[in-house]
Design an enzyme around this catalytic site. Structure first.
Site, PDB file in Angstrom:
ATOM      1  N   SER A  21       0.824  -1.213   0.000  1.00  0.00           N
ATOM      2  CA  SER A  21       0.000   0.000   0.000  1.00  0.00           C
ATOM      3  C   SER A  21       0.857   1.261   0.000  1.00  0.00           C
ATOM      4  O   SER A  21       0.608   2.208  -0.756  1.00  0.00           O
ATOM      5  CB  SER A  21      -0.931   0.007   1.216  1.00  0.00           C
ATOM      6  N   SER A 159     -14.657   0.979  -2.262  1.00  0.00           N
ATOM      7  CA  SER A 159     -13.217   0.933  -2.031  1.00  0.00           C
ATOM      8  C   SER A 159     -12.627   2.325  -1.851  1.00  0.00           C
ATOM      9  O   SER A 159     -12.915   3.246  -2.622  1.00  0.00           O
ATOM     10  CB  SER A 159     -12.529   0.233  -3.201  1.00  0.00           C
ATOM     11  N   SER A 187     -12.804   1.980   5.544  1.00  0.00           N
ATOM     12  CA  SER A 187     -11.385   1.976   5.137  1.00  0.00           C
ATOM     13  C   SER A 187     -10.749   3.357   5.204  1.00  0.00           C
ATOM     14  O   SER A 187      -9.917   3.720   4.371  1.00  0.00           O
ATOM     15  CB  SER A 187     -11.235   1.379   3.731  1.00  0.00           C
ATOM     16  N   ASP A 284      -8.735  -6.840   3.974  1.00  0.00           N
ATOM     17  CA  ASP A 284      -7.688  -7.769   3.536  1.00  0.00           C
ATOM     18  C   ASP A 284      -7.356  -8.813   4.599  1.00  0.00           C
ATOM     19  O   ASP A 284      -6.729  -9.832   4.296  1.00  0.00           O
ATOM     20  CB  ASP A 284      -6.423  -7.009   3.140  1.00  0.00           C
ATOM     21  N   ARG A 357      -4.212 -13.840  -1.121  1.00  0.00           N
ATOM     22  CA  ARG A 357      -4.548 -13.951   0.295  1.00  0.00           C
ATOM     23  C   ARG A 357      -5.271 -15.264   0.608  1.00  0.00           C
ATOM     24  O   ARG A 357      -5.188 -15.754   1.738  1.00  0.00           O
ATOM     25  CB  ARG A 357      -5.347 -12.724   0.742  1.00  0.00           C
TER      26      ARG A 357
END
Length: 400
Positions: A21, A159, A187, A284, A357
């Protein structure tokens, strides 16, 4: 690629890999600045390579040496290049659509079919409101328009990458602008990461209140820095310590703004009982929390709708693979319940769902029971050295 596991325990010290990120944000921030920047501690996952490719395609000069990327932004967004390859990176796609709209040129962003199954409605609506071209196909989207500074509104329950992408573009455009976030706002931590990274280059950006971001005209300057360690991927390593392994993890910034740092608290709660955990600010972590809860006494995850629009439908993917092991999940309204499981080895290979993931979460489970994961190469998307790292700590994994 198939990863075949025998039961194992891990022991030893390992540094967390660099934050994907933060690397995205530093690299794009470097391209937005006016001078050469040096970003070290970069891990060349598929997603980061996609961002570097797109920076080059839009005119930024980049030089890679070991874990360091030097970015010369002199021609950024001044190129006539018309195709950007985002591979499978949702961050890259959503960060570069608004930047492409700064050029006024027709630009096509391409990638995998699954990438373009993920939502782009926010940008499609923005283009429609401004009479810009937005033509989406199975593996690409073509844009043409000239974004302007000003006031924008974005839903906060999609998102955060859309908000970050717009911040990049408005900062480049060079006049005062604002973004109003329509609640609920999820987020938030990722927006804090964006603001923190861009302030390193001299950007004047801040939250004026809980729902309004102000981007002021800024004279950006050179910045050289190192990418901090990644709590997201560290979680998949530290989870082993809750199933009998003994791992110490370094390279994690104690005061990091990464929302996924909450994994330490969540893991403790899973170890202690059957908790209810809100993952709306850390989606995540969904797969690893499901995996660990499956090996313990279960859990209830809330804020799980965002899992549907990742590299796979992560809740459904974990359910399908747990079912092969004798378990499964229960789905509700924005919730996933992980009941107490009675898992066993599967003689059939598990499926990665082409999701990095999911591979790492299933690796935790198979450290207990053994078995195989097909499509294990998906880890290259965010953590290329995952299998090498756990083998060095004692994992019994054979890669073919």
């Amino acid at each position: 690629m198939t990863a075949e596991f025998k039961p194992f325990r891990l022991k030893g010290f390992i540094n967390a890999p660099p934050s994907k990120s933060m690397a995205h944000r530093y690299l794009i921030g470097a391209a937005l600045s006016k001078e050469k920047c040096v970003i070290s501690g970069v891990d060349y996952s598929e997603d980061i390579l996609a961002t570097i490719d797109c920076l080059k395609a839009l005119g930024a000069e980049t030089e890679i040496e070991k874990d360091t990327v030097t970015v010369n932004p002199v021609n950024f967004l001044k190129t006539t290049s018309s195709v950007l390859n985002c591979r499978e990176s949702g961050s890259t796609l959503r960060f570069f659509i608004p930047l492409a709209l700064c050029t006024g040129n027709e630009i096509t962003l391409q990638g995998s079919k699954r990438l373009f199954e993920r939502p782009l409605d926010i940008y499609e609506n923005l283009c429609a409101d401004n009479n810009f071209r937005f033509t989406k196909e199975d593996t690409n989207v073509t844009l043409c328009g000239k974004l302007k500074s000003g006031e924008y509104k974005i839903k906060g329950n999609v998102s955060s990458q859309f908000i970050t992408g717009l911040i990049f573009a408005l900062l480049y455009l060079g006049e005062d602008s604002s973004i109003q976030i329509i609640p609920p706002f999820e987020s938030r931590s990722y927006i804090n990461l964006t603001i923190s990274a861009l302030k390193s280059f001299g950007a004047d950006i801040c939250f004026e209140d809980e729902l309004n971001i102000r981007i002021r005209k800024s004279d950006l300057h050179s910045f050289s820095g190192c990418v901090e360690g990644d709590y997201s991927n560290a979680a998949f390593l530290e989870a082993f310590s809750y199933t009998g392994s003994d791992i110490e993890i370094g390279n994690l910034k104690a005061d990091s703004l990464q929302g996924d740092r909450i994994y330490k608290k969540y893991f403790r709660r899973i170890a202690e009982g059957t908790p209810t955990l809100d993952i709306s600010d850390c989606p995540d972590l969904g797969p690893v929390l499901i995996a660990l809860a499956s090996l313990k006494n279960g859990a209830i995850l809330t804020g799980t709708d965002r899992l549907k629009a990742k590299e796979s439908d992560r809740g459904l993917a974990m359910h399908e693979e747990l079912s092969k092991l004798g378990g499964g999940l229960i789905f509700g309204n924005n919730t996933i319940t992980v009941p107490k499981q009675n898992l066993r080895r599967s003689e059939s290979p598990l499926n990665s769902h082409n999701d990095h993931r999911i591979v790492m979460a299933l690796s935790l489970i198979l450290s207990e029971y053994g078995g195989k994961i097909d499509g294990a190469e998906a880890v290259r998307k965010s953590y290329p050295a995952f299998f090498e790292d756990i083998v060095n700590l004692g994992a019994k994994v054979n890669i073919t």
